[in-house]
Scaffold this motif. Structure first.
Motif, short mmCIF file in Angstrom:
data_model
loop_
_atom_site.label_atom_id
_atom_site.label_comp_id
_atom_site.label_asym_id
_atom_site.label_seq_id
_atom_site.Cartn_x
_atom_site.Cartn_y
_atom_site.Cartn_z
N LEU A 1 1.28 -0.90 0.27
CA LEU A 1 0.06 -0.20 0.04
C LEU A 1 0.82 1.39 0.29
CD1 LEU A 1 -3.19 -0.39 2.62
CD2 LEU A 1 -3.06 -0.32 -0.17
N GLU A 2 0.75 2.94 -0.46
CA GLU A 2 1.17 3.35 -0.31
C GLU A 2 0.64 4.15 0.71
OE1 GLU A 2 -0.04 5.98 -4.12
OE2 GLU A 2 0.34 4.66 -5.37
N ALA A 3 2.16 4.66 0.73
CA ALA A 3 2.14 5.82 2.40
C ALA A 3 1.20 6.93 1.57
CB ALA A 3 3.67 6.06 2.43
N GLY A 4 0.93 7.14 3.06
CA GLY A 4 -0.11 8.35 3.33
C GLY A 4 -1.41 8.54 2.09
N GLY A 5 -1.68 7.14 2.43
CA GLY A 5 -3.08 7.00 1.50
C GLY A 5 -3.85 6.40 2.74
N ASN A 6 -4.92 6.29 3.11
CA ASN A 6 -6.26 5.70 3.84
C ASN A 6 -6.47 4.40 3.82
OD1 ASN A 6 -8.58 5.47 5.42
ND2 ASN A 6 -9.88 6.61 4.18
N TRP A 7 -5.12 4.10 4.93
CA TRP A 7 -4.72 2.43 4.61
C TRP A 7 -6.08 1.81 5.25
CZ3 TRP A 7 -3.59 -0.10 9.77
CH2 TRP A 7 -2.63 -1.21 9.64
N HIS A 8 -6.97 2.47 5.83
CA HIS A 8 -7.66 1.08 5.99
C HIS A 8 -8.75 0.71 4.89
CE1 HIS A 8 -8.11 0.29 11.12
NE2 HIS A 8 -7.13 0.81 10.53
N ALA A 9 -9.22 1.78 4.47
CA ALA A 9 -10.62 2.07 3.54
C ALA A 9 -9.65 1.20 2.51
CB ALA A 9 -10.57 3.99 3.02
N ASP A 10 -8.02 1.72 1.88
CA ASP A 10 -7.68 0.89 1.21
C ASP A 10 -7.71 -0.76 1.33
OD1 ASP A 10 -7.15 3.34 -0.42
OD2 ASP A 10 -4.90 3.48 0.85
N LEU A 11 -7.13 -0.96 2.30
CA LEU A 11 -7.11 -2.79 2.70
C LEU A 11 -8.65 -2.95 2.66
CD1 LEU A 11 -5.54 -2.58 5.83
CD2 LEU A 11 -4.41 -3.47 3.89
N GLU A 12 -9.89 -2.40 2.99
CA GLU A 12 -11.08 -2.76 2.74
C GLU A 12 -11.30 -3.05 1.53
OE1 GLU A 12 -15.45 -1.90 4.13
OE2 GLU A 12 -13.97 -0.57 4.03
N GLU A 13 -11.15 -1.42 0.10
CA GLU A 13 -11.45 -2.19 -0.88
C GLU A 13 -11.00 -3.27 -1.32
OE1 GLU A 13 -13.50 -0.07 -3.15
OE2 GLU A 13 -13.85 0.07 -0.85
N ARG A 14 -9.41 -3.77 -1.36
CA ARG A 14 -8.80 -4.53 -1.95
C ARG A 14 -9.44 -6.30 -1.67
NH1 ARG A 14 -4.09 -3.75 -5.09
NH2 ARG A 14 -3.09 -1.78 -3.73
N ILE A 15 -9.91 -6.09 -0.17
CA ILE A 15 -10.63 -7.23 0.29
C ILE A 15 -12.20 -7.79 -0.61
CG2 ILE A 15 -12.19 -8.52 2.12
CD1 ILE A 15 -9.71 -7.62 3.69
N LYS A 16 -13.24 -5.90 -0.60
CA LYS A 16 -13.74 -6.54 -1.39
C LYS A 16 -13.79 -7.34 -3.02
CE LYS A 16 -17.75 -2.96 -2.48
NZ LYS A 16 -18.62 -2.19 -2.73
N ALA A 17 -12.51 -6.22 -3.24
CA ALA A 17 -12.10 -6.76 -5.26
C ALA A 17 -11.58 -7.89 -5.31
CB ALA A 17 -11.58 -5.10 -5.07
#
Length: 252
Positions: free
Chosen positions: A147-163
């Motif tokens: 994951l890219e630093a500075g991103g919305n970490w939790h939201a990014d993880l959730e989106e990855r799992i959703k996809a």
């Protein structure tokens, strides 16, 4: 055990992916594989009643759909396979046959998107090993270290799992003490992802590990679904990863 029962036992070890494209390809591949193994004819009939309900004439394929694909509406899946070019009608009739496009899937490893969940203190080395071995076979695994630093970490993880198509959870002795890892499992359950638990380093040997864990999370990672490292050695881990690859239809 007859050939059909062996086939069904083999396929049951491969979870059906949740992605809109991935499950269609898996079904097309399994229909072609059944023809190759002479479990059913290359031509079979699916006909429709006036209310739109579909019926399979061939009893073996009927058993295959009923046991393996019972959660999917037959009229829908047959129309999708036709639309995607994996099945074709014979002379515009109700007789269907897999196309060359379906048989070509037998030579391919589907590039499933796979989310690897782990607790760094327990499973970092194993996570990197799993990542490498999956990539070797044209699968598309993801570790949160990417994951890219500075991103919305939790939201990014959730989106990855959703996809993702599949969710792998690496479970060591203290993995379930990580609130973030448990949250990832909960997201996988919420988005109905096939979950593949990999137990290692003595996970499951102590009842205290399960304290405070909800029934739904515990049920998703229970032993009946799990791949286990039974021997803490290089060969033991290799055997577990080979079993993991088999879940995706890969034979190393």
């Amino acid at each position: 055990m007859n050939d059909f029962d062996k086939f069904m036992e083999e396929r049951s070890k491969i979870p059906i992916p949740s992605g809109d494209v991935a499950w269609v390809k898996l079904l097309a591949k399994e229909l072609a594989l059944g023809v190759n193994r002479q479990l059913w004819s290359s031509e079979f009939m699916i006909y429709f009643f006036e209310d739109g309900e579909a019926h399979v004439e061939d009893e073996t394929i009927k058993s295959f759909f009923g046991s393996r694909w019972s959660d999917y509406d037959l009229s829908h899946v047959s129309s999708v396979l036709l639309r995607q070019g994996f099945l074709i009608r014979k002379d515009s009739s109700d007789w269907l046959t897999p196309t060359d496009k379906a048989f070509s899937l037998l030579e391919e490893t589907q590039p499933y998107n796979i989310f690897i969940s782990y607790r760094r203190l327990d499973s970092s080395a194993l996570a990197l090993l799993v990542l490498t071995r999956l990539k070797e076979h044209s699968l598309v695994p993801f570790l949160d270290m990417a994951l890219e630093a500075g991103g919305n970490w939790h939201a990014d993880l959730e989106e990855r799992i959703k996809a993702c198509d599949y969710f792998i959870i690496l479970l060591g002795k203290d993995t379930l003490t990580s609130e973030m890892t448990v949250k990832e499992i909960q997201w996988a359950l919420e988005y109905q992802k096939p979950i593949i638990p990999l137990w290692h380093s003595g996970f499951g040997s102590d009842d205290d590990m399960w304290q405070g864990i909800s029934y739904t999370v515990a049920d998703a990672i229970q032993q009946i679904n799990a791949i286990r490292v039974t021997d803490e050695s290089a060969s033991g881990y290799n055997s577990a990863i080979v079993e993991l690859l088999n879940r995706f239809g890969v034979t190393p």
